[in-house]
Design an enzyme around this catalytic site. Structure first.
Site, PDB file in Angstrom:
ATOM      1  N   ASP A   3       0.640  -1.470   0.162  1.00  0.00           N
ATOM      2  CA  ASP A   3       0.154  -0.468   0.493  1.00  0.00           C
ATOM      3  C   ASP A   3       0.498   1.184   0.110  1.00  0.00           C
ATOM      4  OD1 ASP A   3      -2.236  -2.289   0.229  1.00  0.00           O
ATOM      5  OD2 ASP A   3      -1.844  -1.287   2.575  1.00  0.00           O
ATOM      6  N   GLU A  45     -11.385   0.051  -3.542  1.00  0.00           N
ATOM      7  CA  GLU A  45     -10.976   1.042  -2.691  1.00  0.00           C
ATOM      8  C   GLU A  45      -9.827   1.932  -2.865  1.00  0.00           C
ATOM      9  OE1 GLU A  45      -9.396  -2.790  -0.458  1.00  0.00           O
ATOM     10  OE2 GLU A  45      -8.595  -3.675  -2.041  1.00  0.00           O
TER      11      GLU A  45
END
Length: 514
Positions: A15, A184
């Protein structure tokens, strides 16, 4: 744009989020239940990165006892505004839900403020600073809008920079581009008067993808970019060197070029053990928005073995909180704790990320110091999947045995008697993990496991393998010093396979609490 070697940050660094301040780039990544949390990496070229600190450490640390390894700190975003760095992130605590926080500093390599909780649903928070100085917070949550076209939605609310609180109305921006996929990882960018929202869809496995939408105003509504997915490897087949590509953050260079940091994995025979790594792809903009990896449509520059040559200093990690350890050159003194690796407390465990497919990790243990200890080397995926070669004392002397768990099932191999100093070694050729012990008599191979036993595909979750040391014993037991701690690409026939890279240093310098 030049072709860059990928990954630019190997090992488990999921991420990625990046910001540029002048000529300097700063990146943060997820750490789940690892301590310290959220490493801060610095670069001047987006290719060579060095760790300069952690966001969650010391006074800014938030305890994680009770969490699984794949819970904890998820998906941070880093941004900069008026001399202040901001990081937003979420702590997921299993059935107890999730809390999103914001923290700040003027020096990303220094101490960060105690995180402030935000009134924010969902995960994957991000910040966008508009031209007028207003700060906007976005995140992903389960869809609650009555006109939702997907199971998830991206929402936005203003962040008051004085109080670090969310204020004003909530705006639902987008339900994603792909049918029945949860959206997301939102990030907003403004370019030429248009607002561009990128997200991730398809989960974090083989169908992972970068998607996008655009709007005339920051609060929306946003229209899906029909070219979505903008980047994915889902269609490239099992033979592609990098899989699971997604979760992008875009940054502009001082020269006006744009690049995206994305995550991906490098599986071996369909299973990956290194976790989700950071990759770099070029970006071009047209009148509809960003084009990722123009002319290629995929991550390039990934060559077998290339990232294994990187010599990177250790980033020593513990689980769920600090442990008492002194690290000096290649010697690590670790104070004991009774907490097992299979639990959800803070064990006496100190480890570094596996960032090479082929490696040797080893240390020397003095059996004369072993009393009530169960101590040695560990290849650790999570509390349900790990393998360790440990020394323990029996009534007639010390033994080494390999034991652990694979997918929650207990694994135990036969014991080997040892005396004096013993070298405990884990080595891998990329397709297996071999545990051995070396004494003055010679080397005994204790057990060999396929790499699939420790892969994320086997264990589930979101992390990669850690290679480390464990000292499980009563807290009043003596600390143990592990000497000759070494993590390297294999260079000798006795270590298994020929070298494909330079030796990585085995430990940092200095005495500290981890």
């Amino acid at each position: 744009m030049r072709l860059v070697p990928n990954p630019v940050l190997p090992g488990c660094h999921p991420d990625p989020s990046v910001v540029r301040v002048g000529a300097d780039y700063f990146m943060v990544t997820s750490t789940f239940a690892y301590h310290p949390g959220i490493p801060v990496h610095h670069s001047r070229d987006l290719v060579s990165w060095s760790r300069v600190g952690h966001v969650l450490d010391g006074d800014s640390w938030l305890p994680l006892e009770g969490n699984t390894v794949s819970h904890g700190v998820w998906a941070p975003t880093i941004r900069h505004h008026d001399g202040v760095f901001y990081v937003v992130f979420t702590i997921v605590r299993g059935t107890e839900g999730a809390t999103t926080y914001v923290t700040t500093t003027v020096d990303p390599a220094g101490q960060w403020a105690v995180p402030t909780p935000l009134e924010a649903d969902g995960i994957d928070p991000s910040l966008f600073f508009d031209h007028d100085g207003r700060a906007w917070f976005t995140a992903a949550r389960d869809a609650i809008a009555p006109d939702a076209t997907g199971p998830g939605e991206i929402w936005l609310r203003e962040l008051d920079l004085g109080t670090l609180a969310l204020v004003g109305p909530t705006h639902v921006l987008w339900h994603g581009a792909l049918t029945r996929q949860w959206v997301e990882a939102p990030h907003i960018y403004e370019r030429d008067g248009r607002y561009h929202l990128i997200g991730a869809e398809g989960g974090t496995e083989r169908n992972h993808a970068v998607t996008a939408a655009t709007s005339d105003t920051v609060t929306g509504p946003y229209s899906t970019d029909p070219r979505s997915p903008l980047l994915t490897h889902r269609h490239l087949g099992a033979g592609e060197l990098v899989q699971n590509v997604g979760h992008a953050d875009i940054v502009e260079t001082p020269d006006g070029d744009s690049w995206a940091l994305v995550l991906g994995v490098r599986p071996v025979n369909g299973h990956h053990t290194l976790g989700r790594e950071v990759l770099l792809v070029p970006v071009e903009w047209d009148d509809r928005g960003p084009v990722l990896a123009p002319g290629a449509g995929r991550v390039q520059g990934v060559l077998p073995g290339l990232p294994d040559t990187a010599a990177r200093p250790a980033d020593w990690l513990s689980l769920r909180g600090p442990v008492r350890a002194d690290v000096v050159d290649d010697a690590i003194t670790l104070r004991p704790r009774p907490a097992p690796l299979s639990g959800r407390e803070v064990p006496a465990f100190l480890a570094r990320r596996q960032d090479m497919h082929r490696f040797v990790f080893e240390t020397t243990v003095e059996t004369d110091r072993i009393a009530g200890h169960d101590a040695g080397v560990v290849a650790f995926q999570d509390e349900n999947t790990f393998l360790a070669a440990r020394v323990r004392r029996r009534p007639d002397g010390c033994v080494v045995r390999v034991a652990g768990k694979v997918g929650g099932a207990e694994i135990v191999r036969s014991e080997v008697p040892v005396t004096g100093d013993v070298v405990l070694r884990i080595r891998s050729d990329g397709q297996s993990y071999t545990f051995s012990c070396v004494t003055r008599i010679g080397e005994d191979v204790l057990a060999t496991f396929p790499h699939t036993a420790l892969s994320t595909e086997t264990a589930g979750g979101f992390v990669g393998v850690l290679l480390g040391l464990v000292n499980e014993a009563a807290e009043d037991a003596e600390p143990l010093t592990f000497r000759g701690v070494r993590y390297a690409a294999p260079v000798a026939a006795s270590e298994g396979v020929a070298s494909d890279g330079a030796v990585s240093d085995g430990a940092g310098a200095g005495a500290h609490d981890q």
